[in-house]
Design a protein around this motif. Structure first.
Motif, mmCIF file in Angstrom:
data_model
loop_
_atom_site.group_PDB
_atom_site.id
_atom_site.type_symbol
_atom_site.label_atom_id
_atom_site.label_comp_id
_atom_site.label_asym_id
_atom_site.label_seq_id
_atom_site.Cartn_x
_atom_site.Cartn_y
_atom_site.Cartn_z
ATOM 1 N N THR B 47 28.309 45.809 95.376
ATOM 2 C CA THR B 47 29.735 46.205 94.751
ATOM 3 C C THR B 47 29.512 47.370 93.737
ATOM 4 O O THR B 47 28.720 46.924 92.792
ATOM 5 C CB THR B 47 30.367 44.796 94.447
ATOM 6 O OG1 THR B 47 30.354 44.050 95.332
ATOM 7 C CG2 THR B 47 31.731 45.272 94.324
ATOM 8 N N LEU B 48 29.842 48.476 93.846
ATOM 9 C CA LEU B 48 29.685 49.517 93.006
ATOM 10 C C LEU B 48 31.171 50.004 92.309
ATOM 11 O O LEU B 48 32.102 50.281 92.959
ATOM 12 C CB LEU B 48 29.243 50.794 93.604
ATOM 13 C CG LEU B 48 27.757 50.638 94.092
ATOM 14 C CD1 LEU B 48 27.934 50.047 95.672
ATOM 15 C CD2 LEU B 48 27.001 52.007 94.295
ATOM 16 N N LYS B 99 38.242 50.090 97.510
ATOM 17 C CA LYS B 99 39.583 49.673 97.164
ATOM 18 C C LYS B 99 39.747 49.359 95.518
ATOM 19 O O LYS B 99 38.484 49.027 94.905
ATOM 20 C CB LYS B 99 39.938 48.157 97.657
ATOM 21 C CG LYS B 99 41.156 47.412 97.543
ATOM 22 C CD LYS B 99 41.079 46.249 98.220
ATOM 23 C CE LYS B 99 42.216 45.382 97.986
ATOM 24 N NZ LYS B 99 42.346 44.019 98.587
ATOM 25 N N ILE B 102 36.500 50.222 93.523
ATOM 26 C CA ILE B 102 35.438 49.597 93.805
ATOM 27 C C ILE B 102 34.813 49.822 95.307
ATOM 28 O O ILE B 102 35.521 49.509 96.102
ATOM 29 C CB ILE B 102 35.560 48.215 93.408
ATOM 30 C CG1 ILE B 102 35.783 48.249 91.972
ATOM 31 C CG2 ILE B 102 34.488 47.297 93.722
ATOM 32 C CD1 ILE B 102 36.072 46.661 91.141
ATOM 33 N N VAL B 104 32.587 48.574 97.972
ATOM 34 C CA VAL B 104 31.807 47.393 98.647
ATOM 35 C C VAL B 104 30.970 47.889 99.766
ATOM 36 O O VAL B 104 31.690 48.268 100.901
ATOM 37 C CB VAL B 104 32.854 46.270 98.854
ATOM 38 C CG1 VAL B 104 32.209 44.992 99.183
ATOM 39 C CG2 VAL B 104 33.700 45.642 97.709
#
Lengths: 248, 119
Positions: B47-48, B99, B102, B104
């Protein structure tokens, strides 16, 4: 020499308020406290009335609007005193800072301490309006928090710097509370900070507008990225102290 | 779902990447996004946090041992992260969603052994 003597609170303007309420914003989960207090101080035009210095803090000064400032500062407006830290507080200075601060709160006759933080939630990305949980060492304050929309913690734990504030508050007979908004654990979370400020508006009679905080959330996340990175590293160092298995 | 590139060989991917980045973003300052990993038995979820990024401009490339992310921001710098995998993945099965700023990425682990049916 008392270890907390390493922490020095400097009042650049005389802070003389009857029964003040203290709001604390120290970097931890999602930087909720730092973002909320920083926004409140700017939006409500708080006065900068002091700072806290210590050789135990990292060698950092911050620059805001061309002014060089200490990273841990004290603000005041009316009955509200705000403590804002722009550096993560590691466990060792955390012990001393919490001790010195609570002693100072006692001297100032503080009516209530509100420590602002976050509680990480895996599904945070799917939540538009994070909920706020809380705890306090005073039943009346718990009731007030509940009436303001805070979900009271029945079981759980508070760790880190704010746990020390709570512990010292009990010893010094100070009213202390912790507000925790659902947040991202490793990313700055202005949305969670907005949820806390809405609760504080009800609890303390403040009127902080959070519209700007929500609209500028993306920009704030960029601005707070470096502090979040340092805070994540500090939290990892802190987590070497194990929490009892029953709370995991 | 954002665009994905499936590269078969490591060498091909390297030359593609270097060429592609050079043309588009060589003047950009690269910053690593804040990243969280969550490993399950069958996959790795990365997750970035990538604020101030447009979904259409995010590039995710996957190889057997590495997933790379690159995205220019509206603030004059770029997010860049190479995730080196301690396991092998099927590059074409890597999934990504974006989203609320972020990204994913779900990286499935390649099944190395399976039960053989006895006839």
């Amino acid at each position: 020499m008392d270890p907390s003597d390493d922490i020095i609170i400097i009042e650049t303007k005389k802070i003389d308020v009857d029964s003040p309420i203290v709001l604390e914003g120290v970097p931890d989960m999602g930087l909720v406290g730092s973002i909320a207090v920083s926004h409140m101080v700017q939006e409500q035009n708080f006065d900068a009335v002091g700072y806290i210095k210590s050789d135990l803090f990292p060698p950092v000064m911050v620059v805001h609007e061309r002014k060089v400032l200490n990273p841990v500062r004290i603000f005041q407006k009316g009955k509200i005193i705000a403590i804002l830290s722009e550096i993560p507080i590691d466990p060792k200075p955390g012990y001393m800072l919490s001790k010195r601060l609570t002693e100072w709160y006692k001297e100032k006759g503080v009516e209530l301490i509100v420590s602002i933080s976050g509680t990480p939630l895996q599904e945070r990305i799917d939540i538009d309006e994070p909920e706020v949980f809380g705890t306090s060492n005073n039943e009346e304050i718990l009731k007030k928090m509940e009436d303001s929309g805070v979900k009271i913690l029945e079981e759980g734990f508070v760790s880190g710097f704010y746990a020390l504030i709570l512990k010292n508050s009990i010893e010094l007979n100070l009213n202390s509370s912790v507000l925790l908004a659902q947040c991202y654990s490793s990313y700055p979370d202005p949305g969670a900070a907005a949820s806390i400020l809405k609760i504080l508006n009800k609890m303390t009679g403040l009127n902080v507008d959070v519209k700007q905080l929500i609209e500028q959330a993306e920009d704030l996340k960029v601005n707070y990225r470096a502090l979040m990175e340092q805070t994540n590293a500090s939290i990892q160092r802190e987590n070497k102290v194990d929490v009892p298995t029953m709370y995991r | 779902m954002i665009r994905r590139y499936y590269i078969i060989s490591r060498d091909a991917n390297h030359s593609f990447k270097e060429h592609y980045w050079h043309i588009n973003y060589c003047s950009c300052n690269n910053v690593e996004p804040l990243t969280e990993f969550n490993e399950t038995k069958g996959s790795l979820i990365a997750t970035l946090d990538m604020p101030c990024v447009e979904k259409e401009k995010i590039e995710v490339t996957s190889e057997e041992k590495c997933v790379s992310v690159f995205a220019p921001t509206t603030k004059g710098f770029c997010f860049k992260r190479d995730i080196n995998l301690p396991f092998s993945t099927d590059p074409e099965k890597v999934l990504a969603t974006f989203k609320k700023g972020i990204l994913v990425i779900e990286i499935p682990k390649k099944v190395k052994h399976f039960k053989v049916e006895i006839k």
